[in-house]
Design a protein around this motif. Sequence first.
Motif, PDB file in Angstrom:
ATOM      1  N   ASN A  61      60.784 -13.552   8.382  1.00 49.07           N
ATOM      2  CA  ASN A  61      59.958 -14.384   9.264  1.00 49.07           C
ATOM      3  C   ASN A  61      59.254 -15.499   8.497  1.00 49.07           C
ATOM      4  O   ASN A  61      59.093 -16.610   9.000  1.00 49.07           O
ATOM      5  CB  ASN A  61      58.924 -13.521   9.988  1.00 49.07           C
ATOM      6  N   ARG A  62      58.854 -15.208   7.292  1.00 50.82           N
ATOM      7  CA  ARG A  62      58.131 -16.193   6.482  1.00 50.82           C
ATOM      8  C   ARG A  62      59.054 -17.272   5.932  1.00 50.82           C
ATOM      9  O   ARG A  62      58.681 -18.447   5.861  1.00 50.82           O
ATOM     10  CB  ARG A  62      57.432 -15.467   5.327  1.00 50.82           C
ATOM     11  N   GLU A  63      60.260 -16.908   5.552  1.00 54.88           N
ATOM     12  CA  GLU A  63      61.110 -17.818   4.785  1.00 54.88           C
ATOM     13  C   GLU A  63      62.289 -18.409   5.560  1.00 54.88           C
ATOM     14  O   GLU A  63      62.939 -19.329   5.072  1.00 54.88           O
ATOM     15  CB  GLU A  63      61.600 -17.112   3.522  1.00 54.88           C
ATOM     16  N   LEU A  64      62.574 -17.878   6.729  1.00 53.00           N
ATOM     17  CA  LEU A  64      63.647 -18.437   7.558  1.00 53.00           C
ATOM     18  C   LEU A  64      63.029 -18.919   8.868  1.00 53.00           C
ATOM     19  O   LEU A  64      62.809 -18.126   9.786  1.00 53.00           O
ATOM     20  CB  LEU A  64      64.734 -17.386   7.820  1.00 53.00           C
ATOM     21  N   PRO A  65      62.728 -20.220   8.981  1.00 57.09           N
ATOM     22  CA  PRO A  65      61.964 -20.742  10.120  1.00 57.09           C
ATOM     23  C   PRO A  65      62.601 -20.480  11.481  1.00 57.09           C
ATOM     24  O   PRO A  65      61.898 -20.360  12.477  1.00 57.09           O
ATOM     25  CB  PRO A  65      61.895 -22.245   9.835  1.00 57.09           C
ATOM     26  N   LEU A  91      70.609  -5.726  12.056  1.00 56.55           N
ATOM     27  CA  LEU A  91      70.601  -5.078  10.742  1.00 56.55           C
ATOM     28  C   LEU A  91      70.171  -3.631  10.915  1.00 56.55           C
ATOM     29  O   LEU A  91      69.502  -3.286  11.891  1.00 56.55           O
ATOM     30  CB  LEU A  91      69.627  -5.774   9.786  1.00 56.55           C
ATOM     31  N   GLY A  92      70.508  -2.794   9.934  1.00 56.85           N
ATOM     32  CA  GLY A  92      70.068  -1.401   9.987  1.00 56.85           C
ATOM     33  C   GLY A  92      70.337  -0.707   8.672  1.00 56.85           C
ATOM     34  O   GLY A  92      71.121  -1.183   7.844  1.00 56.85           O
ATOM     35  N   PHE A  93      69.672   0.418   8.492  1.00 56.40           N
ATOM     36  CA  PHE A  93      69.851   1.232   7.292  1.00 56.40           C
ATOM     37  C   PHE A  93      70.632   2.485   7.643  1.00 56.40           C
ATOM     38  O   PHE A  93      70.443   3.075   8.705  1.00 56.40           O
ATOM     39  CB  PHE A  93      68.493   1.632   6.704  1.00 56.40           C
ATOM     40  N   ALA A 111      78.655  -4.293   5.412  1.00 58.40           N
ATOM     41  CA  ALA A 111      77.539  -4.005   4.519  1.00 58.40           C
ATOM     42  C   ALA A 111      76.931  -5.298   3.996  1.00 58.40           C
ATOM     43  O   ALA A 111      77.634  -6.283   3.766  1.00 58.40           O
ATOM     44  CB  ALA A 111      78.004  -3.145   3.348  1.00 58.40           C
ATOM     45  N   VAL A 112      75.618  -5.278   3.823  1.00 57.93           N
ATOM     46  CA  VAL A 112      74.920  -6.328   3.090  1.00 57.93           C
ATOM     47  C   VAL A 112      74.691  -5.884   1.657  1.00 57.93           C
ATOM     48  O   VAL A 112      74.866  -6.659   0.720  1.00 57.93           O
ATOM     49  CB  VAL A 112      73.563  -6.660   3.749  1.00 57.93           C
ATOM     50  N   VAL A 268      70.045 -13.800   4.263  1.00 57.09           N
ATOM     51  CA  VAL A 268      69.449 -12.455   4.270  1.00 57.09           C
ATOM     52  C   VAL A 268      69.716 -11.760   2.938  1.00 57.09           C
ATOM     53  O   VAL A 268      68.821 -11.135   2.349  1.00 57.09           O
ATOM     54  CB  VAL A 268      69.997 -11.619   5.445  1.00 57.09           C
ATOM     55  N   THR A 269      70.948 -11.884   2.444  1.00 59.63           N
ATOM     56  CA  THR A 269      71.315 -11.268   1.166  1.00 59.63           C
ATOM     57  C   THR A 269      70.509 -11.871   0.020  1.00 59.63           C
ATOM     58  O   THR A 269      70.004 -11.153  -0.853  1.00 59.63           O
ATOM     59  CB  THR A 269      72.822 -11.440   0.903  1.00 59.63           C
TER      60      THR A 269
END
Length: 315
Positions: A61-65, A91-93, A111-112, A268-269
């Motif tokens: 949220n902070r870095e991808l406007p 996304l998920g774990f 996978a990421v 994201v990566t």
Amino acid sequence: MSRTSSRRAGLATLSTVLLIANLAVASCRDAPTEPTSIRIATGSPTAVYYAFGQSLAAILNRELPDVRASVVITAASAENVQLVGSGGAELGFTQADVLPTSTAGSPTVDAVARVYDDQLHLVTTSGGPVRTVADLRGRRVSVGAAGSGTEITATRLLEVARLGGDEVRRERLGLDDSVAALRSGRIDAFFFSGGLPVRGIEELADASAIRIVDLSEWTEPLRSRYGQVYVSRDIPRSVYGVDAVTTVADPNYLIVRADLPEPLVREVTRLLMDRRAELAAAHPAAGRMSPRSAIVTAPLSLHPGAASWYRATKP
């Protein structure tokens, strides 16, 4: 009306139509675009996935406007795979042992990164009768919430220990409910799979005397029956203030919907790897990631966006 007047009227009408059309196009260009939603499927609020996911959401949220990231509380791994594969999350774990050994016909997820290893905890009261897995016979045991990776790993362990079927009186409780049930005496022990330290178990150990049962003898039987994903890992005394044990562990992955755009997944990566120190402040398990280990994600393939970032950095 003369032919000339008619022609002039037609041109005026056409000019008006074109003006309205141009204004509409300009308006569309100026209108703000909707942000991209990234829902991160996590787990219990007192477990690692949630802490990790909350921190990752804050970073995105902070870095991808143009992104709006949020976390989804779930039963964890198995539910997370289903949610990401069906489009209920981006996304998920998940634990590696939840994934099918072949991706043919499986949910459309990639996978990421491999993020850290989960340790399987078997938790009981320090003065109770459960000292080994064999002592679970006939007792009330939580094997994890329905749809969790804990349930899958615990069920497999009970099978190789010849405690399948009705040999154990099983409850299907999440971490918070398992802790409450052990405290009240409603169950004799519970399983939970998570990265060290698991906050819910840490809080339980601070409030009451517990024992974590050694599971080291079950790593090889699990590997023989279910594959090489399982390894032995220590839980040192420093983690929970109880006697050190060795237990069964398996890798965790951050997974992504396969149809997400490459540039978005690449970003994201990048942030997942570049902000490891910040993620580790949210939970120490996140600090164990590295680009070199992150690319080991069998049986899943890396998403093309993630793969392109790793290729560029040459881990």
